[in-house]
Scaffold this motif. Structure first.
Motif: not given
Lengths: 447, 447
Positions: A294, A319, A424, A428, B316
């Motif tokens: 990410a 996100a 995820t 992301d 992030p």
């Protein structure tokens, strides 16, 4: 309450008041006694044991936790253990032996009665989470041509030693399982009828290597008190009783919840600090990989962000919402898989519903977010970009949230274990790419 | 297999081959027949009903899903429904009536036998997820001074109509529950003994308003086949059987997993698009609040980010790792609460373990992340800042992941429902604040 009992029992033991100890235990369940004993140190435990009839002690130990069982047996000599085992059922003995070092296991087995040894060794051969691993060999199986009168006699004889009494397993001459007879029907049937006249031939059974999750699912579906375990020749090997099925269901559920949260099924809140580090750190390191992916995605757009720094403030929204929407789909699908309600082959079309949901929920959340950002930064294009990115990210969340667990299931990987990491990564990486990519495309309007 | 059965049965119905239908059903379980019937349209269903003895049809309907039960009853006249109910147990009737509109419910109740009506109305008075709501009134209760010989006669008489036969509930003259007798013991006891001589006086019972989750926990702990439900005068009102307990455990588990994922327990993967929007959107909107809080936190540091844009790329990682570590603690604690293993009062000291874990895991992940960022951007201070922020954020994650669910439990809010939203807010807001705040403090070193 619990502390009171513990202290009281401790005092009674210290003062050697055997009769009062026995009277005290009379009003308690074996499982509750076991819970108290687990808190005692070895000295008290050993003294306690000397006061109690071996049969009652065996009953308490059968109900106790694994760790305590092993701790208790370590206090005994081998011959004492063997005497002890004589009062326990073979499946419980097999469970305990399975957790002992091979040397001790072998030594104990050679000291036991040869009939039991054979059965226990067979039980030891099955995987712990298979039908064979959780079955008991204490059931009533009778021949199909036995009369009702003789059946009742047999039940009176065997009943007290067996786990299930309301279902009698009926065998033919070749010892194959051909039916089950309900004790209710036996009680009201004429004495000269035979078991084969009243038995039900629709028997739900499982093979010993069947996964315990499937066994639990069958028992739950058909409301059974016990399910018979048969080999490929249909000979009865044992039964799995409903109380063990409840343990299986609770265990599998614990596993699912913990795995979804990125924790090993072996960890508990009160595990040692070292155990917890060892169990949790690897999962965090795997997730660090995702986080860096990410981060690299964001890094690709550093020039854009340096020119429009409001993008950095909007990033957590993109996100976060993608992650939330994806979790919703993921939870539903993982639970449906666990309940045996869904498969990729049969239900793949439902992915279109999740995509539509992504568009609609995304549009809703996107308008809202876009308007607030517009009010905050006074730039309508930033609002439009986040609106579009939100729809895109929620579609991605629905698409991957639906497909990842189902594909993992096909690949025989536990969906609860690995789905969230892939999801995820998807939300992301795609989420940032979409949002910052759009920002880059329309950069002139944002300045 | 399922499709074959469905088509075969459909053909048999179309061609009015009643005997073959009955023969076909003989080899199937009621629950499996119900599953096939659920796929039929009303026309086939009505025709099917006309072929089947009412008793068998009642058995099938008892096993069917709620929606199908209502759909089927709507095909019948009121008097047909009442005849139908005569073959069903009162607790199943109460469940069905509870789902019908009040007008229809009242009309049906006035048409039924008055004895049943009273019992059903009592059952209808209990909450659906309480002991009273899931209990059955079909059990065997006998007086304590009954002889074993008479007990056996009674069991033969009542047994076929009851759900549990292996446990007999023993009442005194005031009709209070004073013990339970195991059928095994009854079978081997001398005929002239009395029930009170062989009964076990340690009875685990529950009040009718007890939450079904507690009932399930007791049945599971004591390995019971059924648990008696008594009122405040200790009169026996009913029993909850283990098959219903399994349903409760599976239902509560489904609820927990779905709630943790931010989905309503009523939603299923195949719910309609509109239902899914209505169920999921509110949760997304609540989460949007959290996302904006995180966004505002970042917004406070826009000047810092505009000068050191690498911070945006590292964000992030900080937020993601805090979320992951928090989820680990949260899952463990929520599961321990569900299993009744932990409470704030008894176990609050474990929070120090979670804090230590945050320091250690945070240091580990922080060093790793810091080094990679150093290599990528060539600035050691950025690495040091993310190292410190990572430790801080993982401590926050452990602290809040541990305390939030336990505090919610004390406040009687379902921890599975609301924990994650508070946790995400904590890790995101504190995480960003810590990371960007440190960056602001050491800004000269980062430029």
């Amino acid at each position: 309450m619990f502390e009171d009992r513990k202290e009281l029992l401790k005092n009674l033991i210290q003062e050697d008041r055997k009769d009062e100890i026995l009277g005290f235990l009379d009003r308690m369940y074996p499982i509750d006694i076991a819970t108290v004993l687990e808190e005692f140190d070895d000295e008290y435990l050993y003294k306690f044991k000397s006061f109690i009839p071996i049969e009652q002690m065996a009953e308490i130990i059968e109900q106790a936790g694994e760790k305590f069982q092993i701790r208790f047996l370590k206090l005994l000599h081998y011959d004492e253990i063997v005497t002890f085992f004589a009062y326990m059922s073979n499946d419980d003995i097999a469970d305990i032996l399975g957790r002992l070092p091979i040397k001790i296991r072998k030594a104990l087995l050679t000291m036991m009665k040869s009939g039991d040894t054979k059965q226990i060794q067979e039980l030891l051969g099955y995987a712990e989470d298979s039908a064979g691993g959780i079955m008991t060999t204490e059931y009533i199986a009778l021949k199909e041509d036995l009369s009702i009168a003789d059946t009742l006699k047999k039940i009176k004889e065997i009943g007290p030693k067996t786990e299930v009494i309301e279902t009698i397993y009926v065998l033919n001459r070749k010892k194959e399982l051909v039916g089950i007879a309900d004790l209710r029907d036996i009680l009201i049937a004429p004495e000269n009828q035979k078991l084969m006249d009243i038995m039900n031939e629709n028997v739900v059974s499982v093979k010993p290597e069947e996964d315990q999750e499937i066994v639990a699912w069958l028992v739950s579906k058909y409301d059974l008190n016990a399910i018979p375990v048969v080999n490929h020749r249909n000979s009865l090997l044992g039964i799995v009783t409903v109380d063990d099925i409840i343990d299986v269901i609770v265990e599998e559920q614990t596993e699912d919840i913990l795995r979804l949260g990125g924790v090993s099924k072996e960890e508990r809140v009160d595990s040692s600090l070292f155990t917890s580090i060892r169990k949790r750190l690897p999962w965090l390191i795997i997730n660090l990989g995702t986080a860096f992916l990410a981060s690299f995605t964001v890094g690709l757009f550093e020039d854009v962000i340096s020119q429009v720094v409001a993008l950095a403030a909007a990033m957590p929204i993109v996100a976060g919402m993608g992650g939330n929407a994806g979790s919703q789909t993921l939870s539903l699908v993982i639970r449906s898989i666990a309940l045996g309600e869904i498969s990729l082959k049969k239900n793949w079309k439902l992915v279109f519903k999740e995509i539509s949901l992504g568009v609609i929920n995304g549009a809703f959340i996107g308008i809202f977010t876009g308007m607030i950002l517009y009010m905050r930064y006074g730039n309508p294009y930033l609002g439009i970009i986040i609106f579009a990115a939100m729809i895109g990210n929620l579609v991605i969340a629905g698409f991957f949230g639906f497909l990842i667990p189902l594909i993992l299931k096909v690949l025989r990987v536990d969906p609860a274990l690995a789905s969230s990491i892939f999801l995820t990564t998807a939300t992301d990486v795609f989420g940032f790419f979409l949002f910052l990519g759009l920002a880059k495309m329309f950069l002139p309007y944002l300045l």
